[in-house]
Design a protein around this motif. Structure first.
Motif: not given
Length: 168
Positions: A29, A31-32, A35-36, A144, A148, A151, A167
């Motif tokens: 979570a 990492d996402i 990254d985003q 997995k 989302p 997150v 975002k």
């Protein structure tokens, strides 16, 4: 409740061992989100592995602490996301038990002895497998697919408190 958080600070600890399959869900979570999303200066995110007393000073520096962690024993399906106060995982095993020895409530207890105070909450996901036959940096399919949601829950909890991630 005022949403002016310009003077407030939050630390989010993503707890878990990425080598132990689903126990690494918080790191995934992290990492996402990194990254985003654009992270405001008053929001600090930490991929900490395991909680430790090294984080004690964040209780004195921050107004809000969140931990994101894998949970087990809830009798809910893997991928179910929970929000609960730190003492819900306090000093016991079973439902809502953190998979780590040092829990957020222990950190708050130590901070209270030093006169520090912050608000804290835990966000957790019911996992399927944290005992792979060998070290495995991956998540089970059910976890997995639900990643989302975890997150979105972290981002929504921060927004609810007035800390807005946008975002990229």
């Amino acid at each position: 409740m005022s949403l002016d958080t310009s003077e407030k600070r939050v630390a989010v600890f993503f707890v878990g061992n990425r080598l132990m399959m689903d126990e690494g869900v918080a790191g995934a979570a992290y990492d996402i989100i990194v990254d985003q999303y654009i992270i405001p200066e008053n929001v600090q995110l930490f991929d900490v592995g395991c909680m430790s007393m090294d984080m004690l000073h964040y209780v004195s520096e921050c107004d809000l602490l969140l931990t994101v962690d894998a949970v087990d024993g809830t009798e809910e399906p893997p991928g179910t996301v929970f929000r609960f106060p730190p003492d819900a995982m306090a000093r016991h095993t079973g439902a809502m038990a953190s998979l780590h020895d040092l829990k957020l409530v222990d950190l708050f207890d130590a901070a209270a002895l030093l006169g520090y105070e912050a608000e804290g909450y835990c966000l957790g996901m019911q996992i399927e497998n944290m005992y792979p036959a060998e070290y495995t940096i991956d998540l089970t399919e059910s976890v997995k697919q639900a990643l989302p949601l975890l997150v979105e829950t972290v981002v929504a909890e921060l927004a609810r408190r007035g800390f807005f991630l946008t975002k990229k």
